[in-house]
Design a protein around this motif. Structure first.
Motif, mmCIF file in Angstrom:
data_model
loop_
_atom_site.group_PDB
_atom_site.id
_atom_site.type_symbol
_atom_site.label_atom_id
_atom_site.label_comp_id
_atom_site.label_asym_id
_atom_site.label_seq_id
_atom_site.Cartn_x
_atom_site.Cartn_y
_atom_site.Cartn_z
ATOM 1 N N UNK A 220 43.232 45.833 -30.264
ATOM 2 C CA UNK A 220 41.961 45.724 -30.979
ATOM 3 C C UNK A 220 40.969 46.786 -30.516
ATOM 4 N N UNK A 221 40.924 47.022 -29.208
ATOM 5 C CA UNK A 221 39.995 48.025 -28.690
ATOM 6 C C UNK A 221 40.381 49.433 -29.148
ATOM 7 N N UNK A 222 41.688 49.712 -29.154
ATOM 8 C CA UNK A 222 42.146 51.017 -29.641
ATOM 9 C C UNK A 222 41.822 51.175 -31.125
ATOM 10 N N UNK A 259 31.009 50.207 -29.594
ATOM 11 C CA UNK A 259 31.447 48.877 -30.017
ATOM 12 C C UNK A 259 32.683 48.444 -29.225
ATOM 13 N N UNK A 260 33.619 49.363 -29.017
ATOM 14 C CA UNK A 260 34.823 49.046 -28.247
ATOM 15 C C UNK A 260 34.459 48.681 -26.809
ATOM 16 N N UNK A 261 33.499 49.404 -26.230
ATOM 17 C CA UNK A 261 33.065 49.088 -24.870
ATOM 18 C C UNK A 261 32.434 47.709 -24.812
ATOM 19 N N UNK A 262 31.589 47.405 -25.788
ATOM 20 C CA UNK A 262 30.949 46.084 -25.823
ATOM 21 C C UNK A 262 31.994 44.972 -25.918
ATOM 22 N N UNK A 265 34.105 44.577 -22.557
ATOM 23 C CA UNK A 265 33.414 43.827 -21.507
ATOM 24 C C UNK A 265 33.293 42.359 -21.900
ATOM 25 N N UNK A 266 33.028 42.089 -23.166
ATOM 26 C CA UNK A 266 32.896 40.706 -23.628
ATOM 27 C C UNK A 266 34.195 39.927 -23.474
ATOM 28 N N UNK A 267 35.326 40.618 -23.556
ATOM 29 C CA UNK A 267 36.633 39.969 -23.389
ATOM 30 C C UNK A 267 37.197 40.143 -21.988
ATOM 31 N N UNK A 299 28.083 41.891 -15.959
ATOM 32 C CA UNK A 299 29.545 41.938 -15.921
ATOM 33 C C UNK A 299 30.030 43.380 -16.039
ATOM 34 N N UNK A 300 29.402 44.156 -16.910
ATOM 35 C CA UNK A 300 29.778 45.558 -17.066
ATOM 36 C C UNK A 300 29.555 46.336 -15.773
ATOM 37 N N UNK A 301 28.388 46.158 -15.169
ATOM 38 C CA UNK A 301 28.071 46.908 -13.952
ATOM 39 C C UNK A 301 28.998 46.581 -12.803
ATOM 40 N N UNK A 302 29.265 45.296 -12.589
ATOM 41 C CA UNK A 302 30.136 44.906 -11.474
ATOM 42 C C UNK A 302 31.570 45.339 -11.747
ATOM 43 N N UNK A 303 32.018 45.200 -12.991
ATOM 44 C CA UNK A 303 33.377 45.643 -13.340
ATOM 45 C C UNK A 303 33.517 47.150 -13.150
#
Length: 387
Positions: A220-222, A259-262, A265-267, A299-303
């Protein structure tokens, strides 16, 4: 599909293993479908007294809390720490420290497990690499002869097929490894150790779905990231103005990547939710979205920080092996068989350390978000005390 409100962690038959679902009141408490467990909040919380909004039930236990039973800890109280993390919302340093602490507490089930899985993948990838080197050596054996297009095409097809098989094996192995490491972490949070056999038994039935979940998210991300290229291709086929092609292309590519980045991280917490909650694939994705919502940047920053640290550690560990393999490289065929073997050993060493660390970051982010949003720390503290 399993109801996400009724779930237990892998190894639920072990002492302290089950994690209560969201909305479960303490034993003996009046039933309230809208109940949200109270959770500890660090100093500076917007909730007065360090307490989440929600019903309080008589007899609720919080080990070590001031004021006796039923009183959540106020500012300055020391949260219980039965395992590798304190049972309260975690800071960035505590997540990083916990990702290391669970490895130190369970070296066999983390480092040992990672070494076994990565070694198996290398036993598949290295022969494929040696075969590709042999094919390439056959093409370059007689430099004066004209190149055979058929032979070159055959080598290219074989190389691509071998790389695809190796990548698939590595993908499945790392996915299974991550699921087992999350199971180990779930016990380390409660102060329990887990053997490799117990970790395998805990996630064995979830492996096909976990691989499918990880593959679905990746595809999905690709797909989302690739959508941004479509307007660029369309404008190029229509022979539009070059400046318009570049402007529109860059705009849509950046938008699709954002959008893929969002979504990525959401998943990010879908795998821990799938392994520990026993939900289905799509339910795990929705669950992750729910947990990350309103905490996306955190979550994005820590990941991202955890990923950077893992890359640096991996580079440091593999660098000596890369230096050792470099003098053995062939100027035409590239790395030699001996160099390939040395590089493979470096990959095993580096991944053995970085894979458990990365899985620990993801798993602790999952627990942290559940503690912040659902007051899971109360239930974890009670479960650890009973175990």
């Amino acid at each position: 599909m399993t109801d996400p409100q009724n779930w237990a962690a892998p190894g639920a038959n072990q002492p302290g293993a089950p994690y209560p679902p969201q909305g479960t009141p303490p034993p003996g408490a009046p039933q309230n479908p809208g109940y949200q467990n109270p959770g500890y909040q660090q100093p500076g919380s917007p909730y007065p007294g360090g307490q989440y909004p929600g019903a309080q039930y008589p007899g609720a236990q919080y080990p070590g809390a001031p004021g006796g039973p039923g009183t959540p800890p106020g500012p300055g109280a020391v949260a219980p720490k039965p395992g590798v993390i304190p049972l309260r919302p975690l800071g960035v340093g505590e997540i990083l420290d916990g990702a290391i602490a669970y490895i130190r507490a369970n070296p066999v089930a983390t480092l040992g497990l990672a070494a076994i899985v990565v070694t198996i993948t290398q036993l598949v990838e290295v022969p494929l690499g040696i075969f590709a080197l042999g094919q390439l050596a056959g093409l370059t054996a007689a430099p004066g002869d004209p190149a055979d297009p058929t032979a070159i095409a055959g080598v290219l097809v074989g190389s691509v097929a071998g790389s695809a098989v190796g990548a698939l094996v590595s993908f499945v192995a790392i996915t299974v490894l991550s699921g087992m490491l999350i199971a180990v972490l779930s016990q380390a949070v409660l102060g329990h150790k887990m053997s490799i056999g117990a970790a395998w038994a805990a996630v064995r039935s979830r492996i096909p779905g976990l691989v499918g979940l990880t593959l679905l998210i990746a595809l999905l991300l690709v797909l989302v990231a690739g959508v941004g290229v479509v307007p660029l291709v369309v404008l190029a086929v229509m022979q539009a103005n070059a400046a318009v092609v570049v402007l529109v292309g860059v705009l849509f590519v950046l938008l699709s990547w954002a959008v893929a980045l969002f979504l990525g991280v959401s998943w990010a917490l879908a795998a821990p939710a799938y392994v520990l909650e026993g939900v289905g694939v799509t339910a795990a994705m929705r669950r992750s979205f729910q947990l990350v919502r309103k905490q996306w940047w955190r979550v994005f920053g820590i990941s991202l920080l955890g990923g950077i640290i893992a890359v640096i550690i991996g580079a440091i560990l593999s660098l000596p092996f890369s230096f050792a393999a470099d003098p053995m490289s062939d100027p035409i065929a590239g790395v030699s068989i001996v160099g390939l073997l040395i590089t493979s050993v470096g990959t095993i060493v580096a991944t053995t350390v970085t894979a458990p660390f990365s899985a620990g970051i993801t798993g602790l982010l999952y627990f942290d978000q559940r503690i912040r949003r659902e007051g899971l720390d109360i239930e974890l503290a009670r479960t650890a005390q009973q175990g």
